[in-house]
Design a protein around this motif. Structure first.
Motif, PDB file in Angstrom:
ATOM      1  N   MET A   1       0.832  -1.164   0.020  1.00  8.76           N
ATOM      2  CA  MET A   1      -0.011   0.124  -0.131  1.00  8.76           C
ATOM      3  C   MET A   1       1.028   1.280  -0.122  1.00  8.76           C
ATOM      4  O   MET A   1       1.859   1.333   0.653  1.00  8.76           O
ATOM      5  N   SER A   2       0.654   2.234  -0.903  1.00  6.80           N
ATOM      6  CA  SER A   2       1.480   3.451  -0.987  1.00  6.80           C
ATOM      7  C   SER A   2       1.277   4.390   0.310  1.00  6.80           C
ATOM      8  O   SER A   2      -0.087   4.443   0.604  1.00  6.80           O
ATOM      9  N   ALA A   3       2.009   5.327   0.184  1.00  8.48           N
ATOM     10  CA  ALA A   3       1.832   6.272   1.375  1.00  8.48           C
ATOM     11  C   ALA A   3       0.682   7.163   1.095  1.00  8.48           C
ATOM     12  O   ALA A   3      -0.023   7.510   2.025  1.00  8.48           O
ATOM     13  N   ASN A   4       0.606   7.352   0.041  1.00  8.89           N
ATOM     14  CA  ASN A   4      -0.511   8.250  -0.647  1.00  8.89           C
ATOM     15  C   ASN A   4      -1.859   7.850  -0.317  1.00  8.89           C
ATOM     16  O   ASN A   4      -2.908   8.381   0.318  1.00  8.89           O
ATOM     17  N   THR A   5      -1.899   6.109  -0.356  1.00  9.22           N
ATOM     18  CA  THR A   5      -3.357   5.753  -0.205  1.00  9.22           C
ATOM     19  C   THR A   5      -3.444   5.598   1.322  1.00  9.22           C
ATOM     20  O   THR A   5      -4.657   5.821   1.782  1.00  9.22           O
ATOM     21  N   ILE A   7      -2.644   7.824   3.384  1.00 12.98           N
ATOM     22  CA  ILE A   7      -2.878   9.200   3.939  1.00 12.98           C
ATOM     23  C   ILE A   7      -4.326   9.473   3.507  1.00 12.98           C
ATOM     24  O   ILE A   7      -5.194  10.072   4.380  1.00 12.98           O
ATOM     25  N   LYS A   8      -4.630   8.923   2.479  1.00 11.45           N
ATOM     26  CA  LYS A   8      -6.099   9.026   2.057  1.00 11.45           C
ATOM     27  C   LYS A   8      -7.028   8.364   2.891  1.00 11.45           C
ATOM     28  O   LYS A   8      -8.311   8.892   3.398  1.00 11.45           O
ATOM     29  N   ARG A   9      -6.886   7.301   3.286  1.00 18.27           N
ATOM     30  CA  ARG A   9      -7.688   6.710   4.183  1.00 18.27           C
ATOM     31  C   ARG A   9      -7.756   7.145   5.639  1.00 18.27           C
ATOM     32  O   ARG A   9      -8.740   7.210   6.286  1.00 18.27           O
ATOM     33  N   VAL A  10      -6.429   7.596   5.964  1.00 15.28           N
ATOM     34  CA  VAL A  10      -6.372   8.182   7.375  1.00 15.28           C
ATOM     35  C   VAL A  10      -7.442   9.413   7.371  1.00 15.28           C
ATOM     36  O   VAL A  10      -8.149   9.620   8.375  1.00 15.28           O
ATOM     37  N   ALA A  11      -7.342  10.278   6.445  1.00 16.05           N
ATOM     38  CA  ALA A  11      -7.953  11.429   6.213  1.00 16.05           C
ATOM     39  C   ALA A  11      -9.707  11.225   6.212  1.00 16.05           C
ATOM     40  O   ALA A  11     -10.282  11.847   6.927  1.00 16.05           O
ATOM     41  N   ALA A  12      -9.860  10.015   5.349  1.00 18.55           N
ATOM     42  CA  ALA A  12     -11.188   9.736   5.321  1.00 18.55           C
ATOM     43  C   ALA A  12     -11.749   9.192   6.547  1.00 18.55           C
ATOM     44  O   ALA A  12     -13.042   9.594   7.064  1.00 18.55           O
ATOM     45  N   ALA A  13     -11.072   8.396   7.511  1.00 16.18           N
ATOM     46  CA  ALA A  13     -11.551   7.904   8.801  1.00 16.18           C
ATOM     47  C   ALA A  13     -11.644   9.217   9.781  1.00 16.18           C
ATOM     48  O   ALA A  13     -12.333   9.391  10.646  1.00 16.18           O
ATOM     49  N   PHE A  14     -10.652  10.193   9.644  1.00 11.15           N
ATOM     50  CA  PHE A  14     -10.735  11.557  10.580  1.00 11.15           C
ATOM     51  C   PHE A  14     -12.020  12.242  10.320  1.00 11.15           C
ATOM     52  O   PHE A  14     -12.499  12.639  11.020  1.00 11.15           O
ATOM     53  N   VAL A  15     -12.295  12.458   8.754  1.00  8.41           N
ATOM     54  CA  VAL A  15     -13.276  13.354   8.474  1.00  8.41           C
ATOM     55  C   VAL A  15     -14.778  12.347   9.156  1.00  8.41           C
ATOM     56  O   VAL A  15     -15.451  12.979   9.496  1.00  8.41           O
ATOM     57  N   GLY A  16     -14.900  11.162   8.782  1.00  7.97           N
ATOM     58  CA  GLY A  16     -15.990  10.477   9.308  1.00  7.97           C
ATOM     59  C   GLY A  16     -16.150  10.647  10.724  1.00  7.97           C
ATOM     60  O   GLY A  16     -17.141  10.696  11.248  1.00  7.97           O
ATOM     61  N   ALA A  17     -15.078  10.462  11.332  1.00  5.46           N
ATOM     62  CA  ALA A  17     -15.355  10.617  13.031  1.00  5.46           C
ATOM     63  C   ALA A  17     -15.518  11.976  13.502  1.00  5.46           C
ATOM     64  O   ALA A  17     -16.448  12.201  14.248  1.00  5.46           O
ATOM     65  N   MET A  18     -15.005  13.172  12.713  1.00  4.42           N
ATOM     66  CA  MET A  18     -15.477  14.278  12.865  1.00  4.42           C
ATOM     67  C   MET A  18     -17.029  14.611  12.758  1.00  4.42           C
ATOM     68  O   MET A  18     -17.613  15.290  13.510  1.00  4.42           O
ATOM     69  N   ILE A  19     -17.550  13.953  11.739  1.00  2.11           N
ATOM     70  CA  ILE A  19     -19.159  13.964  11.245  1.00  2.11           C
ATOM     71  C   ILE A  19     -19.681  13.361  12.372  1.00  2.11           C
ATOM     72  O   ILE A  19     -20.801  14.040  12.709  1.00  2.11           O
ATOM     73  N   LEU A  20     -19.392  12.188  12.706  1.00  9.44           N
ATOM     74  CA  LEU A  20     -20.275  11.457  13.757  1.00  9.44           C
ATOM     75  C   LEU A  20     -19.941  12.505  15.030  1.00  9.44           C
ATOM     76  O   LEU A  20     -21.333  12.236  15.702  1.00  9.44           O
TER      77      LEU A  20
END
Length: 90
Positions: A1-5, A7-20
């Motif tokens: 898994m690349s570093a870019n992938t 980072i994208k997954r961590v960012a998506a998880a962070f945004v999801g947690a913030m919304i919840l």
């Protein structure tokens, strides 16, 4: 898994947690507002001697917050006024 992938997954998880986490306090505030509105309207109906409407609003109050002692007491008093002693103890 690349570093870019990663980072994208961590960012998506962070945004999801913030919304919840942001939606929980809002729903709690809305529920508290509804509880307060039901209770206030119930008190107004008590003054008008509309006990059937009062019972409905007090039950709605207790659905929003089952620990509301004032609503429980008013519901018991209203049932007594309606001569419905069975509901007072049940």
């Amino acid at each position: 898994m690349s570093a870019n992938t990663v980072i994208k997954r961590v960012a998506a998880a962070f945004v999801g947690a913030m919304i919840l986490s942001a939606s929980v306090p809002v729903s709690a505030v809305v529920q508290e507002d509804a509880r307060a509105d039901y209770y206030q309207r119930a008190l107004e109906l008590i003054d008008k001697k509309d006990y059937s409407g009062t019972v409905i609003l007090l039950k709605n109050t207790l659905q929003a917050d089952g620990r509301d002692l004032n609503a429980r007491v008013e519901l018991a008093n209203t049932n007594l006024k309606m001569e419905d002693g069975v509901s007072v103890i049940g």
